[in-house]
Design a protein around this motif. Sequence first.
Motif, PDB file in Angstrom:
ATOM      1  N   ASP A  30       0.828  -1.210   0.000  1.00 56.84           N
ATOM      2  CA  ASP A  30       0.000   0.000   0.000  1.00 56.84           C
ATOM      3  C   ASP A  30       0.861   1.258   0.000  1.00 56.84           C
ATOM      4  N   LEU A  31       1.847   1.294   0.875  1.00 61.16           N
ATOM      5  CA  LEU A  31       2.718   2.475   0.939  1.00 61.16           C
ATOM      6  C   LEU A  31       3.488   2.669  -0.360  1.00 61.16           C
ATOM      7  N   ASP A  32       3.970   1.585  -0.927  1.00 61.46           N
ATOM      8  CA  ASP A  32       4.714   1.680  -2.174  1.00 61.46           C
ATOM      9  C   ASP A  32       3.806   2.174  -3.298  1.00 61.46           C
ATOM     10  N   ARG A  33       2.602   1.635  -3.384  1.00 61.69           N
ATOM     11  CA  ARG A  33       1.656   2.022  -4.424  1.00 61.69           C
ATOM     12  C   ARG A  33       1.252   3.486  -4.287  1.00 61.69           C
ATOM     13  N   ALA A  62      14.436  -6.815   3.917  1.00 60.57           N
ATOM     14  CA  ALA A  62      15.174  -6.460   2.696  1.00 60.57           C
ATOM     15  C   ALA A  62      14.324  -5.573   1.790  1.00 60.57           C
ATOM     16  N   GLU A  63      13.043  -5.868   1.674  1.00 54.84           N
ATOM     17  CA  GLU A  63      12.160  -5.072   0.817  1.00 54.84           C
ATOM     18  C   GLU A  63      11.955  -3.667   1.381  1.00 54.84           C
ATOM     19  N   ILE A  64      11.805  -3.554   2.677  1.00 52.41           N
ATOM     20  CA  ILE A  64      11.666  -2.235   3.315  1.00 52.41           C
ATOM     21  C   ILE A  64      12.926  -1.418   3.067  1.00 52.41           C
ATOM     22  N   ARG A  65      14.068  -2.030   3.252  1.00 51.91           N
ATOM     23  CA  ARG A  65      15.333  -1.313   3.026  1.00 51.91           C
ATOM     24  C   ARG A  65      15.491  -0.907   1.569  1.00 51.91           C
ATOM     25  N   ARG A  66      15.127  -1.802   0.652  1.00 53.00           N
ATOM     26  CA  ARG A  66      15.241  -1.500  -0.785  1.00 53.00           C
ATOM     27  C   ARG A  66      14.379  -0.297  -1.154  1.00 53.00           C
ATOM     28  N   LEU A  67      13.116  -0.322  -0.727  1.00 57.26           N
ATOM     29  CA  LEU A  67      12.210   0.783  -1.049  1.00 57.26           C
ATOM     30  C   LEU A  67      12.638   2.075  -0.361  1.00 57.26           C
ATOM     31  N   ARG A  68      13.081   1.962   0.870  1.00 58.47           N
ATOM     32  CA  ARG A  68      13.541   3.141   1.600  1.00 58.47           C
ATOM     33  C   ARG A  68      14.745   3.762   0.892  1.00 58.47           C
ATOM     34  N   ASP A  69      15.693   2.926   0.462  1.00 56.54           N
ATOM     35  CA  ASP A  69      16.876   3.422  -0.226  1.00 56.54           C
ATOM     36  C   ASP A  69      16.519   4.028  -1.577  1.00 56.54           C
ATOM     37  N   LEU A  70      15.558   3.431  -2.271  1.00 60.35           N
ATOM     38  CA  LEU A  70      15.074   3.988  -3.531  1.00 60.35           C
ATOM     39  C   LEU A  70      14.529   5.395  -3.317  1.00 60.35           C
ATOM     40  N   GLN A  71      13.749   5.548  -2.265  1.00 60.30           N
ATOM     41  CA  GLN A  71      13.142   6.843  -1.984  1.00 60.30           C
ATOM     42  C   GLN A  71      14.178   7.864  -1.548  1.00 60.30           C
ATOM     43  N   ARG A  72      15.182   7.439  -0.820  1.00 56.62           N
ATOM     44  CA  ARG A  72      16.227   8.371  -0.378  1.00 56.62           C
ATOM     45  C   ARG A  72      17.012   8.903  -1.567  1.00 56.62           C
ATOM     46  N   GLY A  73      17.145   8.077  -2.592  1.00 53.98           N
ATOM     47  CA  GLY A  73      17.873   8.505  -3.782  1.00 53.98           C
ATOM     48  C   GLY A  73      17.069   9.457  -4.637  1.00 53.98           C
ATOM     49  N   ALA A  74      15.764   9.456  -4.484  1.00 55.49           N
ATOM     50  CA  ALA A  74      14.903  10.332  -5.275  1.00 55.49           C
ATOM     51  C   ALA A  74      14.866  11.725  -4.668  1.00 55.49           C
ATOM     52  N   ILE A  75      14.745  12.712  -5.543  1.00 53.72           N
ATOM     53  CA  ILE A  75      14.633  14.094  -5.083  1.00 53.72           C
ATOM     54  C   ILE A  75      13.153  14.416  -4.979  1.00 53.72           C
ATOM     55  N   ALA A  77       9.281  14.332  -3.282  1.00 52.84           N
ATOM     56  CA  ALA A  77       8.405  13.308  -2.710  1.00 52.84           C
ATOM     57  C   ALA A  77       8.574  11.997  -3.461  1.00 52.84           C
ATOM     58  N   PRO A  78       8.475  10.868  -2.775  1.00 55.30           N
ATOM     59  CA  PRO A  78       8.607   9.578  -3.448  1.00 55.30           C
ATOM     60  C   PRO A  78       7.459   9.348  -4.427  1.00 55.30           C
ATOM     61  N   LEU A  79       7.774   8.709  -5.550  1.00 52.89           N
ATOM     62  CA  LEU A  79       6.754   8.416  -6.552  1.00 52.89           C
ATOM     63  C   LEU A  79       6.075   7.093  -6.246  1.00 52.89           C
ATOM     64  N   PRO A  80       4.783   7.015  -6.526  1.00 50.03           N
ATOM     65  CA  PRO A  80       4.109   5.717  -6.414  1.00 50.03           C
ATOM     66  C   PRO A  80       4.706   4.732  -7.423  1.00 50.03           C
ATOM     67  N   ALA A  81       4.605   3.464  -7.133  1.00 45.96           N
ATOM     68  CA  ALA A  81       5.195   2.437  -7.998  1.00 45.96           C
ATOM     69  C   ALA A  81       4.691   2.548  -9.434  1.00 45.96           C
ATOM     70  N   SER A  82       3.424   2.888  -9.618  1.00 44.15           N
ATOM     71  CA  SER A  82       2.852   2.964 -10.960  1.00 44.15           C
ATOM     72  C   SER A  82       3.442   4.105 -11.781  1.00 44.15           C
ATOM     73  N   GLN A  83       4.078   5.089 -11.149  1.00 44.21           N
ATOM     74  CA  GLN A  83       4.620   6.234 -11.864  1.00 44.21           C
ATOM     75  C   GLN A  83       6.129   6.160 -12.061  1.00 44.21           C
TER      76      GLN A  83
END
Length: 129
Positions: A30-33, A62-75, A77-83
């Motif tokens: 849900d949070l990722d979406r 591992a999935e929480i860390r992966r998504l968290r790291d993805l978001q930290r790399g983004a400038i 607000a984090p994008l929803p997975a569909s975008q």
Amino acid sequence: MHADNSHHLIAAAQRRHETTRAKATQALRDLDREGGAVTFQIIAQKAQVSRSWLYTQPDLCAEIRRLRDLQRGAIGAPLPASQRSTDESLRRRLEVANARVRDLTAENQRIRQQLEHALGRLRASTTAR
């Protein structure tokens, strides 16, 4: 002597574990979406589980860390997975950009040659006088 009913306790514990994992997985999806921030604290709150339990689940951790790291790399607000861009769309954009660079390089070369010829004619006309 009483009958051994421990299998009921084991089955109940297994069901509780599966339910808890399902809640945590759903909260993560849900949070990722939605594009919300993914942290252990937020997932634990949404799934109503403890953070320490999340850390004991290697795949969820591992999935929480992966998504968290993805978001930290983004400038921003984090994008929803569909975008988010797919690897294929990024490759295609790179191919288009490279083709545009080649076209601009060729055009630049033609313009330089035209300028050289024009300057040569100008020099020839001024030295002939």
